[in-house]
Design a protein around this motif. Structure first.
Motif, PDB file in Angstrom:
ATOM      1  N   LEU A 247       0.833  -1.203   0.000  1.00  0.00           N
ATOM      2  CA  LEU A 247       0.000   0.000   0.000  1.00  0.00           C
ATOM      3  C   LEU A 247       0.870   1.257   0.000  1.00  0.00           C
ATOM      4  O   LEU A 247       0.581   2.224  -0.730  1.00  0.00           O
ATOM      5  N   ALA A 248       1.934   1.265   0.759  1.00  0.00           N
ATOM      6  CA  ALA A 248       2.844   2.416   0.765  1.00  0.00           C
ATOM      7  C   ALA A 248       3.460   2.613  -0.616  1.00  0.00           C
ATOM      8  O   ALA A 248       3.588   3.746  -1.095  1.00  0.00           O
TER       9      ALA A 248
ATOM     10  N   LEU B  75       3.011   6.160  -5.728  1.00  0.00           N
ATOM     11  CA  LEU B  75       2.859   6.336  -7.169  1.00  0.00           C
ATOM     12  C   LEU B  75       1.540   6.991  -7.560  1.00  0.00           C
ATOM     13  O   LEU B  75       1.504   7.811  -8.478  1.00  0.00           O
ATOM     14  N   VAL B  76       0.445   6.625  -6.891  1.00  0.00           N
ATOM     15  CA  VAL B  76      -0.870   7.104  -7.340  1.00  0.00           C
ATOM     16  C   VAL B  76      -1.599   7.930  -6.300  1.00  0.00           C
ATOM     17  O   VAL B  76      -2.729   8.355  -6.540  1.00  0.00           O
ATOM     18  N   GLY B  77      -1.020   8.143  -5.149  1.00  0.00           N
ATOM     19  CA  GLY B  77      -1.632   8.998  -4.135  1.00  0.00           C
ATOM     20  C   GLY B  77      -2.898   8.409  -3.542  1.00  0.00           C
ATOM     21  O   GLY B  77      -2.921   7.257  -3.125  1.00  0.00           O
TER      22      GLY B  77
ATOM     23  N   GLU C 102      -5.569   2.620  -2.532  1.00  0.00           N
ATOM     24  CA  GLU C 102      -6.381   1.476  -2.080  1.00  0.00           C
ATOM     25  C   GLU C 102      -6.954   0.716  -3.268  1.00  0.00           C
ATOM     26  O   GLU C 102      -6.927  -0.513  -3.295  1.00  0.00           O
ATOM     27  N   ASP C 103      -7.474   1.444  -4.258  1.00  0.00           N
ATOM     28  CA  ASP C 103      -8.046   0.796  -5.442  1.00  0.00           C
ATOM     29  C   ASP C 103      -6.985   0.039  -6.225  1.00  0.00           C
ATOM     30  O   ASP C 103      -7.198  -1.093  -6.660  1.00  0.00           O
ATOM     31  N   VAL C 104      -5.830   0.666  -6.397  1.00  0.00           N
ATOM     32  CA  VAL C 104      -4.745   0.029  -7.147  1.00  0.00           C
ATOM     33  C   VAL C 104      -4.226  -1.194  -6.390  1.00  0.00           C
ATOM     34  O   VAL C 104      -3.979  -2.247  -6.986  1.00  0.00           O
ATOM     35  N   ALA C 105      -4.084  -1.069  -5.072  1.00  0.00           N
ATOM     36  CA  ALA C 105      -3.632  -2.204  -4.271  1.00  0.00           C
ATOM     37  C   ALA C 105      -4.638  -3.348  -4.360  1.00  0.00           C
ATOM     38  O   ALA C 105      -4.247  -4.521  -4.430  1.00  0.00           O
TER      39      ALA C 105
ATOM     40  N   THR D 266       6.245  -6.142  -7.743  1.00  0.00           N
ATOM     41  CA  THR D 266       6.244  -5.987  -9.197  1.00  0.00           C
ATOM     42  C   THR D 266       4.824  -5.874  -9.727  1.00  0.00           C
ATOM     43  O   THR D 266       4.519  -5.006 -10.553  1.00  0.00           O
ATOM     44  N   ILE D 267       3.951  -6.739  -9.253  1.00  0.00           N
ATOM     45  CA  ILE D 267       2.549  -6.690  -9.682  1.00  0.00           C
ATOM     46  C   ILE D 267       1.927  -5.356  -9.294  1.00  0.00           C
ATOM     47  O   ILE D 267       1.247  -4.709 -10.104  1.00  0.00           O
TER      48      ILE D 267
END
Length: 196
Positions: free
Chosen positions: A45-46, A51-53, A57-60, A87-88
């Motif tokens: 998450l960090a 990268l996306v601010g 949460e959505d990206v994670a 990496t993912i």
């Protein structure tokens, strides 16, 4: 999609626990997957937050969906799994940024991001002198390349080779970026001590 192999350098105290949990999760044990999530998610998450601010949460979540889907194809130990998951997560974050047509940016980190691996190392020594709030402010001022290297090396606990694979750079380049970032943090710490 495999990761693994033995890594040189620093190891995290929970790598063995993570490796056992990954093996259990691959066998269908839901509790083992919960342990994997607990051990890996804060660093993941960090990393995505850097990268996306606020959309981290959505990206994670997207990254965890891919991790869960492909877990059976992973081969390696706990340290290798951290690199594979990082990496993912990075790929999902970069895909998100492409969709948003904007560039990665460094943003502040939360308290979870500062839960560093055990053992006295340069990063821990530098950060222990700063208040959490000030440490977050200083990390956010690092150039993106340095901030990302510090995140992967210090927060996620990856060695230079694994962090290099995540970032698509040579291990030496990642180690140099992390070193420069940590040196900048140390200078900021010294400046604060001088002003106190």
């Amino acid at each position: 999609m495999g990761g693994g192999g033995r890594r040189r350098g620093r190891t995290r105290s929970d790598d063995a626990e993570l490796g056992a949990a990954v093996a259990g999760a691959q066998g269908g044990d839901e509790r083992a997957f919960a342990v994997v999530y607990r051990l890996v998610h804060p660093g993941l998450l960090a990393q995505t937050r850097s990268l996306v601010g606020t959309e981290a949460e959505d990206v994670a979540s997207e990254a965890w969906l891919e991790i869960a889907r492909d877990l059976g194809r992973f081969h390696g130990d706990g340290a290798g799994f951290r690199g594979w998951a990082a990496t993912i997560a990075r790929h999902r974050a970069l895909d998100h940024l492409r969709r948003q047509k904007r560039r990665p940016r460094t943003v502040g980190l939360d308290q979870e991001a500062l839960e560093l691996p055990g053992g006295q190392d340069t990063a821990e020594a530098a950060l222990e002198f700063l208040s959490t709030r000030r440490a977050l402010q200083l990390i956010a001022t690092l150039p993106r390349e340095q901030a990302e290297a510090v995140l992967l090396r210090v927060v996620a606990g990856l060695d230079g080779a694994a962090a290099g694979r995540v970032l698509g750079k040579r291990p030496g380049s990642v180690r140099t970026s992390a070193h420069r970032g940590l040196r900048r943090l140390a200078r900021g710490m010294e400046g604060e001590r001088d002003r106190s």
